[in-house]
Design an enzyme around this catalytic site. Structure first.
Site, PDB file in Angstrom:
ATOM      1  N   ALA A 245       0.855  -1.183   0.000  1.00  7.85           N
ATOM      2  CA  ALA A 245       0.000   0.000   0.000  1.00  7.85           C
ATOM      3  C   ALA A 245       0.896   1.239   0.000  1.00  7.85           C
ATOM      4  O   ALA A 245       2.035   1.191   0.478  1.00  7.85           O
ATOM      5  CB  ALA A 245      -0.884  -0.014   1.237  1.00  7.85           C
TER       6      ALA A 245
ATOM      7  N   GLY B  79       0.615  -5.109   0.898  1.00  6.13           N
ATOM      8  CA  GLY B  79      -0.633  -5.184   0.137  1.00  6.13           C
ATOM      9  C   GLY B  79      -0.445  -5.818  -1.234  1.00  6.13           C
ATOM     10  O   GLY B  79      -1.404  -6.333  -1.815  1.00  6.13           O
TER      11      GLY B  79
ATOM     12  N   GLU C 150      -0.593  -9.457  -0.623  1.00 13.45           N
ATOM     13  CA  GLU C 150      -2.003  -9.742  -0.323  1.00 13.45           C
ATOM     14  C   GLU C 150      -2.834  -9.777  -1.612  1.00 13.45           C
ATOM     15  O   GLU C 150      -3.744 -10.588  -1.747  1.00 13.45           O
ATOM     16  CB  GLU C 150      -2.543  -8.697   0.666  1.00 13.45           C
ATOM     17  CG  GLU C 150      -1.890  -8.856   2.032  1.00 13.45           C
ATOM     18  CD  GLU C 150      -2.209  -7.727   2.988  1.00 13.45           C
ATOM     19  OE1 GLU C 150      -1.881  -6.555   2.661  1.00 13.45           O
ATOM     20  OE2 GLU C 150      -2.780  -7.992   4.048  1.00 13.45           O
TER      21      GLU C 150
ATOM     22  N   GLU D 250       4.801  -4.996   7.028  1.00 12.23           N
ATOM     23  CA  GLU D 250       4.030  -3.939   7.705  1.00 12.23           C
ATOM     24  C   GLU D 250       4.502  -3.678   9.135  1.00 12.23           C
ATOM     25  O   GLU D 250       4.447  -2.554   9.627  1.00 12.23           O
ATOM     26  CB  GLU D 250       2.532  -4.306   7.727  1.00 12.23           C
ATOM     27  CG  GLU D 250       1.838  -4.218   6.376  1.00 12.23           C
ATOM     28  CD  GLU D 250       1.911  -5.498   5.550  1.00 12.23           C
ATOM     29  OE1 GLU D 250       2.737  -6.385   5.873  1.00 12.23           O
ATOM     30  OE2 GLU D 250       1.141  -5.602   4.565  1.00 12.23           O
TER      31      GLU D 250
HETATM   32  N1  CAA Z   1       4.482   3.284  -0.728  1.00 13.59           N
HETATM   33  C1  CAA Z   1       4.859   4.448  -1.318  1.00 13.59           C
HETATM   34  N2  CAA Z   1       5.998   4.593  -2.011  1.00 13.59           N
HETATM   35  C2  CAA Z   1       6.808   3.524  -2.098  1.00 13.59           C
HETATM   36  C3  CAA Z   1       6.494   2.285  -1.513  1.00 13.59           C
HETATM   37  C4  CAA Z   1       5.260   2.184  -0.793  1.00 13.59           C
HETATM   38  N3  CAA Z   1       4.857   1.043  -0.230  1.00 13.59           N
HETATM   39  N4  CAA Z   1       7.503   1.422  -1.756  1.00 13.59           N
HETATM   40  C5  CAA Z   1       8.412   2.093  -2.505  1.00 13.59           C
HETATM   41  N5  CAA Z   1       7.990   3.361  -2.711  1.00 13.59           N
HETATM   42  C6  CAA Z   1       8.670   4.425  -3.439  1.00 13.59           C
HETATM   43  C7  CAA Z   1       9.837   4.995  -2.635  1.00 13.59           C
HETATM   44  O1  CAA Z   1       9.385   5.951  -1.702  1.00 13.59           O
HETATM   45  C8  CAA Z   1      10.680   5.576  -3.740  1.00 13.59           C
HETATM   46  O2  CAA Z   1      10.114   6.800  -4.136  1.00 13.59           O
HETATM   47  P1  CAA Z   1      11.033   8.152  -4.186  1.00 13.59           P
HETATM   48  O3  CAA Z   1      12.012   7.840  -5.276  1.00 13.59           O
HETATM   49  O4  CAA Z   1      10.042   9.200  -4.537  1.00 13.59           O
HETATM   50  O5  CAA Z   1      11.662   8.278  -2.843  1.00 13.59           O
HETATM   51  C9  CAA Z   1      10.478   4.602  -4.902  1.00 13.59           C
HETATM   52  O6  CAA Z   1       9.285   3.896  -4.607  1.00 13.59           O
HETATM   53  C10 CAA Z   1      11.590   3.590  -5.021  1.00 13.59           C
HETATM   54  O7  CAA Z   1      11.747   2.957  -3.774  1.00 13.59           O
HETATM   55  P2  CAA Z   1      13.150   2.810  -3.024  1.00 13.59           P
HETATM   56  O8  CAA Z   1      14.061   3.956  -3.367  1.00 13.59           O
HETATM   57  O9  CAA Z   1      12.895   2.578  -1.575  1.00 13.59           O
HETATM   58  O10 CAA Z   1      13.701   1.497  -3.754  1.00 13.59           O
HETATM   59  P3  CAA Z   1      14.697   0.409  -3.178  1.00 13.59           P
HETATM   60  O11 CAA Z   1      14.991  -0.489  -4.331  1.00 13.59           O
HETATM   61  O12 CAA Z   1      15.826   1.039  -2.449  1.00 13.59           O
HETATM   62  O13 CAA Z   1      13.829  -0.405  -2.076  1.00 13.59           O
HETATM   63  C11 CAA Z   1      11.909  -1.569  -1.232  1.00 13.59           C
HETATM   64  C12 CAA Z   1      12.731  -1.148  -2.462  1.00 13.59           C
HETATM   65  C13 CAA Z   1      12.745  -2.510  -0.348  1.00 13.59           C
HETATM   66  C14 CAA Z   1      10.666  -2.306  -1.751  1.00 13.59           C
HETATM   67  C15 CAA Z   1      11.501  -0.317  -0.412  1.00 13.59           C
HETATM   68  O14 CAA Z   1      10.982   0.646  -1.319  1.00 13.59           O
HETATM   69  C16 CAA Z   1      10.485  -0.566   0.641  1.00 13.59           C
HETATM   70  O15 CAA Z   1      10.835  -1.082   1.684  1.00 13.59           O
HETATM   71  N6  CAA Z   1       9.211  -0.167   0.394  1.00 13.59           N
HETATM   72  C17 CAA Z   1       8.146  -0.277   1.351  1.00 13.59           C
HETATM   73  C18 CAA Z   1       7.655  -1.694   1.474  1.00 13.59           C
HETATM   74  C19 CAA Z   1       6.555  -1.803   2.516  1.00 13.59           C
HETATM   75  O16 CAA Z   1       6.751  -1.467   3.671  1.00 13.59           O
HETATM   76  N7  CAA Z   1       5.365  -2.283   2.095  1.00 13.59           N
HETATM   77  C20 CAA Z   1       4.221  -2.410   2.949  1.00 13.59           C
HETATM   78  C21 CAA Z   1       3.396  -1.183   2.865  1.00 13.59           C
HETATM   79  S1  CAA Z   1       2.103  -1.182   4.061  1.00 13.59           S
HETATM   80  C22 CAA Z   1       0.895  -2.176   3.451  1.00 13.59           C
HETATM   81  O17 CAA Z   1       0.988  -2.745   2.380  1.00 13.59           O
HETATM   82  C23 CAA Z   1      -0.301  -2.256   4.324  1.00 13.59           C
HETATM   83  C24 CAA Z   1      -1.288  -3.294   3.957  1.00 13.59           C
HETATM   84  O18 CAA Z   1      -1.169  -4.469   4.245  1.00 13.59           O
HETATM   85  C25 CAA Z   1      -2.467  -2.877   3.294  1.00 13.59           C
END
Ligand code: CAA
Length: 259
Positions: free
Chosen positions: A66, A110, A113, A133
């Site tokens: 998400a 998500g 999921e 998460e």
């Molecule tokens: N939401 C919003 N933006 C996201 C995102 C997310 N879940 N995941 C990645 N992005 C964005 C980053 O902010 C970044 O944008 P900017 O360039 O504007 O800063 C861009 O995508 C590229 O990401 P990274 O620079 O972080 O890329 P990376 O290769 O270094 O890392 C990653 C990749 C390990 C996937 C890392 O991006 C990450 O940890 N993302 C979050 C993953 C996460 O926590 N997901 C769960 C979300 S909560 C959820 O899903 C709730 C639910 O159950 C409903």
């Protein structure tokens, strides 16, 4: 079909491919993507020519979860009332035609999921699957706490959700969370091949099989057996049952019409 900003759609014969397309955010699910993916799946469910759908992302990410930027400002009341995420998992889970997830790269939160709402999961080597998460102070909100333990068992689900750690495609396959692992660059081709194979079967029987198996995840054994039996009996009134059995007896290929 409608022009979407965050998903792209390709219909080729009986197989449609829906591609998540927010590369700058690793296909994170924001409200626009949710709205557009729901609309695309609605359209494909209504399109009689489509028999099987492949859902995919990019090589780098199926979906990183998400959208944290959108969620960061929301309170409990906001997320509950805004309800901008729930429709996407509900729509995928209730889709009547077979839905095949074709994964590559990050498949997190998500996004995992969403993959678990599909019926079959093909993954590229190097795909990373996880529910991270817990690392941002929440829990999976799109069914992960229920679908993941059903897929991999309670203990592995606890480990994944409580540590937030990711697993590889190979590990996911060994756990029963992924059907097939294929070399990089082949995941979409493999998923499409599977979709074409399923699309060649009798559509009413495919729908009945999907309904019965999906029900097995929700129902007790006796009610599930009863539903399976009813669906089995109903198929005996279809043209495709007559055609399938006649074709077998006449040693020819069946020509299914979807009735
Ligand atoms: N939401 C919003 N933006 C996201 C995102 C997310 N879940 N995941 C990645 N992005 C964005 C980053 O902010 C970044 O944008 P900017 O360039 O504007 O800063 C861009 O995508 C590229 O990401 P990274 O620079 O972080 O890329 P990376 O290769 O270094 O890392 C990653 C990749 C390990 C996937 C890392 O991006 C990450 O940890 N993302 C979050 C993953 C996460 O926590 N997901 C769960 C979300 S909560 C959820 O899903 C709730 C639910 O159950 C409903």
């Amino acid at each position: 079909m409608e022009n979407y900003q965050t998903v792209s759609l390709l219909v080729e014969g009986p197989v449609a491919t829906v591609k998540l397309n927010r590369p700058d955010a690793l296909n994170a699910l924001n409200s626009v993507l949710v709205r557009e993916l729901v609309a695309a799946l609605d359209a494909l469910e209504a399109d009689q020519s489509v028999r099987c759908v492949v859902l995919t992302g990019s090589d780098k990410a199926f979906c990183a979860g998400a959208d944290i930027k959108e969620m960061a400002k929301l309170s409990a009341a906001d997320i509950e009332s805004a309800d901008h995420l729930k429709p996407v998992w509900d729509r995928a889970a209730s889709f009547e035609k077979p839905l095949i997830a074709a994964l590559s790269g990050y498949t997190f939160g998500g996004g995992l999921e969403l993959a678990m709402c599909c019926d079959i999961i093909v993954a590229s080597e190097g795909t990373k699957l996880g529910q991270p998460e817990i690392n941002i102070g929440i829990i999976p909100g799109g069914g992960g706490t229920q679908r993941l333990p059903r897929a991999v068992g309670k203990y592995k689900a606890m480990e994944m959700i409580l540590t937030g750690g990711a697993i590889s495609a190979e590990e996911a396959k060994a756990l029963g969370l992924v059907n097939r692992v294929v070399p990089p660059g082949k995941y979409l081709e493999e998923a499409t091949k599977l979709a074409l194979e399923i699309a060649s079967k009798a559509p009413v029987a495919v729908r009945a099989a999907k309904e019965a198996i999906a029900a097995s995840q929700e129902m007790g054994l006796s009610s599930g057996l009863e539903l399976g039996r009813t669906l089995f009996y109903d198929l005996f009134n279809t043209e495709d049952k007559k055609e399938g059995m006649s074709a077998f007896l006449e040693k020819r290929k069946p020509n299914f019409v979807g009735r």
